[in-house]
Scaffold this active site. Sequence first.
Site, mmCIF file in Angstrom:
data_model
loop_
_atom_site.group_PDB
_atom_site.id
_atom_site.type_symbol
_atom_site.label_atom_id
_atom_site.label_comp_id
_atom_site.label_asym_id
_atom_site.label_seq_id
_atom_site.Cartn_x
_atom_site.Cartn_y
_atom_site.Cartn_z
ATOM 1 N N HIS A 110 0.911 -1.306 -0.008
ATOM 2 C CA HIS A 110 0.050 0.118 -0.069
ATOM 3 C C HIS A 110 0.931 1.204 0.023
ATOM 4 C CE1 HIS A 110 0.998 0.799 4.035
ATOM 5 N NE2 HIS A 110 0.918 -0.411 4.519
ATOM 6 N N GLU A 214 -2.045 -7.074 7.497
ATOM 7 C CA GLU A 214 -0.638 -6.797 8.262
ATOM 8 C C GLU A 214 -0.671 -7.866 9.329
ATOM 9 O OE1 GLU A 214 2.282 -6.779 7.640
ATOM 10 O OE2 GLU A 214 2.877 -4.445 7.890
#
Length: 496
Positions: A110, A214
């Site tokens: 990202h 994550e």
Amino acid sequence: MYTSLVVAAAAALLSSSAQAQTINVTSTPATGFINYTTVTGYFLQDNPTTNASTFDYTATNFGLINRTYDATSGVNTTLTQWQKFALQVEWLNNNAPLNTVYKVIWFGRHGEGYHNAAETFYGTPAWNCYWAELNGNATANWADADLTPNGINQALVAHNFWAQEIAIQKIPFPQSYYTSPLTRCLRTANLTFSGLNLPAYYPFVPTVRELFREGISLHTCDRRSNRTYIRNRFPTYNIDASLTEYDQLWNGVTAETSAAQDARSRIALDSVFSDDDHTYISVTSHSGEIGSILRVLGHQPFSLSTGAVIPVLVRAQFVPTGLPYSMPAYTVSTHCAAPPVTSIGSLAQGCVCSGTAVGGITSRIDTIASDYPSGAGFQASTAPTATTSSSGSRASSGGASASASAAAPSTSTNRASSGSPSPSASASISLSTSTGSLASVSGSVSSSRAATTSPSTTTPPTSSGSCATICSPTNFQTWGPGGWGPGFWGERPGGW
Ligand SMILES: *[C@@H]1O[C@H](CO)[C@@H](O)[C@H](O)[C@H]1NC(C)=O
Ligand SMILES: *[C@@H]1O[C@H](CO)[C@@H](O)[C@H](O)[C@H]1NC(C)=O
Ligand SMILES: *[C@@H]1O[C@H](CO)[C@@H](O)[C@H](O)[C@H]1NC(C)=O
Ligand SMILES: *[C@@H]1O[C@H](CO)[C@@H](O)[C@H](O)[C@H]1NC(C)=O
Ligand SMILES: *[C@@H]1O[C@H](CO)[C@@H](O)[C@H](O)[C@H]1NC(C)=O
Ligand SMILES: *[C@@H]1O[C@H](CO)[C@@H](O)[C@H](O)[C@H]1NC(C)=O
Ligand SMILES: *[C@@H]1O[C@H](CO)[C@@H](O)[C@H](O)[C@H]1NC(C)=O
Ligand SMILES: *[C@@H]1O[C@H](CO)[C@@H](O)[C@H](O)[C@H]1NC(C)=O
């Protein structure tokens, strides 16, 4: 002879017909596993002499090495490097044993989020030991952080580069898209792939998959938003049926170890390799998670800057013996109730706090949002009950989820023409996330690609307020080899 074969293959490629590639499982997955390896020599990123900290994927054709291939040697074509590479990948698959497939996966990190900016702003010690455990400061929110303007620009750099690669390199289109459920990835994927000149048969409809998130730490940036929020903000996305309304994995007290994260990454990869017969795949995820996936794939460490992309040619082989999964413990670590004096990596718990609790605390210091039920991580009553029983036709069901069917259409199955793989499965791996087993390995025989999911056998506790402060093995539940169950214990050195 050979040339015409290659030309025919090129024609097939250029007409974008899909190859079906899944694992032929000939033994019960209860004792088997998928052996992943990175096929080196194709990308600069898997070369030990490449310096990750200065590498620019946009200046290097995604890192694809200029070289010849077995599949195209001696052939006089004007194909681009990526077109030739695609022929080579097709050749590898066509010549692979039935228990082996090759896939090309682009892992995109990202763009910069507010949590990244805050870590820079406060410095890593203070960030890890205090600020990261808060939802934000007076002017910025970093719980499930959104992209900063800089992060948006990084995603647009990726967009522009993809557009260029499609137009000039005729790069193979991603045939499937996956994204972490965290906002920064949902947005990065959208900014990167929306508006590209994509074919109608491979639209940008990413699958939101819990296990590509994550690493789960105490940091609020690792807590995802609720499912309703994701659906409302990204209405065209395909959210796995198993994605619960509330985050059941993050609790602000216990964190994944690297080993636990790698085990989880392996499940995420298994779900793709046994459930999705596409060859070219895009995954939008995170620095820590992509690092973990690279470990599982046997790729050398290659850290990505925000917004960067790394392609990997993966060889996956089903090995019929060996136990595939064990889920190591989540652990508790301390942080400070106020900005710390410092953090020291060699200390068991990392943080050196000011005040009386020099050794730190384990209780949460974030303000728990009213729309986020207390004891987050244990919301059995609000979790969807879907057990993701169907995953055979990814295109139609969309809800492939973490349910992995280690099924076995042969490599001749053509996704584009048939759309529905042949019912030749010999076994299934059940990886339901819906309050049931997250990682149970089932040896049951299935006659179709539908996964045989194990319904929930353990019900997560509905009351866990005390767990938000100090968890004990009896009131804390996490996922393990047998599904949801009492949490595991240990120490997590340091934070990150
Ligand atoms: C996994 O695959 C690699 C590469 O083909 C091979 O060297 C290794 O022996 C395999 N591991 C197992 C357990 O089969
Ligand atoms: C990689 O590049 C960085 C930045 O230029 C440099 O500090 C580092 O020493 C390099 N690493 C290697 C192994 O060359
Ligand atoms: C491959 O060659 C082209 C020009 O022929 C060059 O622009 C490109 O940077 C080269 N790629 C790599 C990875 O060296
Ligand atoms: C490749 O083919 C083109 C025309 O088809 C021809 O002009 C060119 O000389 C050939 N190149 C080689 C190296 O044979
Ligand atoms: C809050 O954190 C951001 C970094 O994300 C920083 O730019 C900003 O200045 C901080 N605000 C305050 C009031 O310290
Ligand atoms: C993606 O972003 C565009 C703007 O760039 C927006 O119009 C579109 O609705 C978004 N799509 C999704 C699925 O969020
Ligand atoms: C989901 O999250 C959003 C944004 O935080 C919030 O406004 C909404 O009330 C939440 N919905 C539920 C069902 O909790
Ligand atoms: C799977 O592989 C085995 C061993 O290579 C082979 O005998 C079997 O026919 C294959 N099954 C399918 C459905 O392709």
